[in-house]
Design an enzyme around this catalytic site. Structure first.
Site, PDB file in Angstrom:
ATOM      1  N   ASN A  24       0.872  -1.181   0.000  1.00  0.00           N
ATOM      2  CA  ASN A  24       0.000   0.000   0.000  1.00  0.00           C
ATOM      3  C   ASN A  24       0.908   1.230   0.000  1.00  0.00           C
ATOM      4  O   ASN A  24       2.095   1.120   0.327  1.00  0.00           O
ATOM      5  CB  ASN A  24      -0.987  -0.046   1.180  1.00  0.00           C
ATOM      6  CG  ASN A  24      -0.324   0.240   2.522  1.00  0.00           C
ATOM      7  OD1 ASN A  24       0.374   1.251   2.672  1.00  0.00           O
ATOM      8  ND2 ASN A  24      -0.520  -0.630   3.494  1.00  0.00           N
ATOM      9  N   ASN A  78      -7.767  -7.460   9.882  1.00  0.00           N
ATOM     10  CA  ASN A  78      -7.812  -8.079   8.552  1.00  0.00           C
ATOM     11  C   ASN A  78      -7.935  -9.586   8.552  1.00  0.00           C
ATOM     12  O   ASN A  78      -8.110 -10.186   7.501  1.00  0.00           O
ATOM     13  CB  ASN A  78      -6.564  -7.694   7.745  1.00  0.00           C
ATOM     14  CG  ASN A  78      -6.461  -6.210   7.571  1.00  0.00           C
ATOM     15  OD1 ASN A  78      -5.438  -5.614   7.861  1.00  0.00           O
ATOM     16  ND2 ASN A  78      -7.544  -5.595   7.124  1.00  0.00           N
ATOM     17  N   ARG A 151      -8.676  -4.564  -2.164  1.00  0.00           N
ATOM     18  CA  ARG A 151      -8.424  -5.822  -1.452  1.00  0.00           C
ATOM     19  C   ARG A 151      -9.625  -6.789  -1.578  1.00  0.00           C
ATOM     20  O   ARG A 151      -9.512  -7.843  -2.159  1.00  0.00           O
ATOM     21  CB  ARG A 151      -8.129  -5.546   0.030  1.00  0.00           C
ATOM     22  CG  ARG A 151      -6.924  -4.618   0.263  1.00  0.00           C
ATOM     23  CD  ARG A 151      -5.610  -5.287  -0.085  1.00  0.00           C
ATOM     24  NE  ARG A 151      -4.466  -4.411   0.087  1.00  0.00           N
ATOM     25  CZ  ARG A 151      -3.741  -4.314   1.204  1.00  0.00           C
ATOM     26  NH1 ARG A 151      -4.068  -5.019   2.262  1.00  0.00           N
ATOM     27  NH2 ARG A 151      -2.702  -3.515   1.256  1.00  0.00           N
ATOM     28  N   HIS A 180      -8.227   0.035   2.488  1.00  0.00           N
ATOM     29  CA  HIS A 180      -9.204  -0.712   3.285  1.00  0.00           C
ATOM     30  C   HIS A 180     -10.282   0.275   3.722  1.00  0.00           C
ATOM     31  O   HIS A 180      -9.967   1.426   4.070  1.00  0.00           O
ATOM     32  CB  HIS A 180      -8.577  -1.273   4.577  1.00  0.00           C
ATOM     33  CG  HIS A 180      -7.819  -2.549   4.419  1.00  0.00           C
ATOM     34  ND1 HIS A 180      -6.630  -2.782   5.081  1.00  0.00           N
ATOM     35  CD2 HIS A 180      -8.102  -3.679   3.721  1.00  0.00           C
ATOM     36  CE1 HIS A 180      -6.194  -3.994   4.781  1.00  0.00           C
ATOM     37  NE2 HIS A 180      -7.060  -4.561   3.958  1.00  0.00           N
ATOM     38  N   ASP A 182     -11.698   0.612   6.488  1.00  0.00           N
ATOM     39  CA  ASP A 182     -11.523   1.165   7.843  1.00  0.00           C
ATOM     40  C   ASP A 182     -10.518   2.313   7.891  1.00  0.00           C
ATOM     41  O   ASP A 182     -10.385   2.977   8.914  1.00  0.00           O
ATOM     42  CB  ASP A 182     -11.153   0.065   8.846  1.00  0.00           C
ATOM     43  CG  ASP A 182      -9.774  -0.537   8.601  1.00  0.00           C
ATOM     44  OD1 ASP A 182      -9.070  -0.128   7.656  1.00  0.00           O
ATOM     45  OD2 ASP A 182      -9.395  -1.448   9.373  1.00  0.00           O
ATOM     46  N   CYS A 276      -7.227  -0.984  12.797  1.00  0.00           N
ATOM     47  CA  CYS A 276      -6.513  -2.052  12.071  1.00  0.00           C
ATOM     48  C   CYS A 276      -5.863  -3.049  13.012  1.00  0.00           C
ATOM     49  O   CYS A 276      -5.707  -4.214  12.668  1.00  0.00           O
ATOM     50  CB  CYS A 276      -5.366  -1.485  11.238  1.00  0.00           C
ATOM     51  SG  CYS A 276      -5.782  -0.257  10.042  1.00  0.00           S
TER      52      CYS A 276
HETATM   53  N1  ARG Z   1       0.452  -3.159   5.789  1.00  0.00           N
HETATM   54  C1  ARG Z   1      -0.881  -3.655   6.000  1.00  0.00           C
HETATM   55  C2  ARG Z   1      -1.535  -3.960   4.660  1.00  0.00           C
HETATM   56  O1  ARG Z   1      -1.325  -3.218   3.739  1.00  0.00           O
HETATM   57  C3  ARG Z   1      -1.681  -2.676   6.785  1.00  0.00           C
HETATM   58  C4  ARG Z   1      -3.047  -3.174   7.121  1.00  0.00           C
HETATM   59  C5  ARG Z   1      -3.841  -2.200   7.931  1.00  0.00           C
HETATM   60  N2  ARG Z   1      -5.068  -2.763   8.289  1.00  0.00           N
HETATM   61  C6  ARG Z   1      -6.262  -2.192   8.116  1.00  0.00           C
HETATM   62  N3  ARG Z   1      -7.300  -2.808   8.589  1.00  0.00           N
HETATM   63  N4  ARG Z   1      -6.414  -1.090   7.442  1.00  0.00           N
HETATM   64  O2  ARG Z   1      -2.240  -4.921   4.499  1.00  0.00           O
END
Ligand code: ARG
Length: 294
Positions: A24, A78, A151, A180, A182, A276
């Site tokens: 990301n 996640n 995603r 995401h 969230d 997260c």
């Molecule tokens: N580095 C992780 C990813 O890109 C961060 C995830 C953060 N989680 C979230 N629920 N936004 O998957």
């Protein structure tokens, strides 16, 4: 049947956390490497503060054991989605995170054995699903807001509807920074919805506007968007987040929310913040709670 009566969160300690790949736009392995000891220590300290803030607010905590080679497993939001004691496990879009899946399957089996969840369902073949990261339970509206695109697969909306029998509002995510749901939307218990408008297309904004009265729409501006200010954990009258502007803090205070900010800012180098880093096990729909009581 699961008997969780207190708010219960799954956290995973950042014992093996780092930023070593890019999935990301927030992730910057070079910036991490330059100060990795200091940042890793900051993450450990901030994570302890987050756990303490949740405990202070009356929550119980279940720990997903950390493991080497899966640094992003700290972002337990996640690993799956849980409502009414039924868990749907994640299938990650990126191979880097697919390595978490065997750990997650074992962990949920154990939760089921211990009666903390009743049913554990896989993500259907051929689809992607990144749990609470893209499926936000709105208790006030008794619906799930579901982000898709970067995603989660859009087809997950009908699947979640079949499982839980609650309305699902799909929202396509169009800004790579808000990969995401969230990171761009949070539903508070008073019915307020915090959201970052740039994250959504016109159809998504229309869906939000149709569901949320104007006086309950809390638009998250640039300053808070880049602090991941919408990625807070609503718990009772508290809003626990990694960073927030004075303006948004005042807006929330005026509506009766007490903002708390554990020192988790270094997790932003991976694109994550408070919500997260947590997964809630005890969400129940009103219909389910009525059936349970009967
Ligand atoms: N580095 C992780 C990813 O890109 C961060 C995830 C953060 N989680 C979230 N629920 N936004 O998957």
């Amino acid at each position: 049947m699961t008997t969780l009566t207190r708010p219960t969160f799954v956290l995973c300690p950042p014992d093996h956390f780092d930023v070593s790949y890019v999935i990301n736009p927030w992730m910057d392995p070079a910036a991490w490497a330059k100060r990795s000891d200091e940042l890793a220590a900051g993450c450990r300290q901030g994570w302890r503060e987050l756990a303490e803030a949740l405990r202070q607010a009356g929550a119980d905590i279940e720990l997903l054991p950390a493991a080497p080679g899966v640094p992003d497993m700290v972002f337990t939001a996640n690993i799956g989605f849980v409502l009414n004691g039924t868990a749907v496990l994640a299938r990650f879009r990126h191979p880097e995170r697919q390595r978490e899946e065997p750990h997650i399957a074992r962990f949920f089996d154990d939760l089921a054995k211990r009666g903390l969840v009743d049913r554990v369902l896989p993500c259907p073949d051929g689809l992607y699903f990144e749990g609470f990261g893209d499926a936000v339970w709105d208790a006030r509206r008794q619906r799930i807001w579901m982000g898709h695109g970067p995603r989660t697969s859009p087809e997950m909306a009908s699947h979640l509807h079949d499982i839980y029998g609650v309305p699902i509002t799909p929202l396509e995510l169009i800004d790579p920074r808000f990969y995401h749901l969230d990171t761009a939307l949070c539903a508070l218990r008073g019915g307020e919805v915090l959201y970052v408008p740039e994250a959504f297309n016109a159809q998504g904004l229309a869906a939000i506007e149709a569901a949320v009265d104007k006086d309950r729409r809390l638009i998250v501006g640039d300053e808070d968007a880049v602090l991941l200010g919408a990625n807070g954990i609503p718990l009772g009258n508290r809003y626990i987040c990694g960073g927030i502007s004075e303006g948004l803090r005042r807006t929330l205070a005026a509506r009766g929310y007490k903002v708390e900010t554990p020192g988790i800012a270094p997790f932003r180098l991976s694109g994550g913040a408070a919500y997260c880093l947590s997964l809630r096990l005890d969400h129940k729909s009103a219909a389910f709670a009525r059936r349970q009581a009967a």
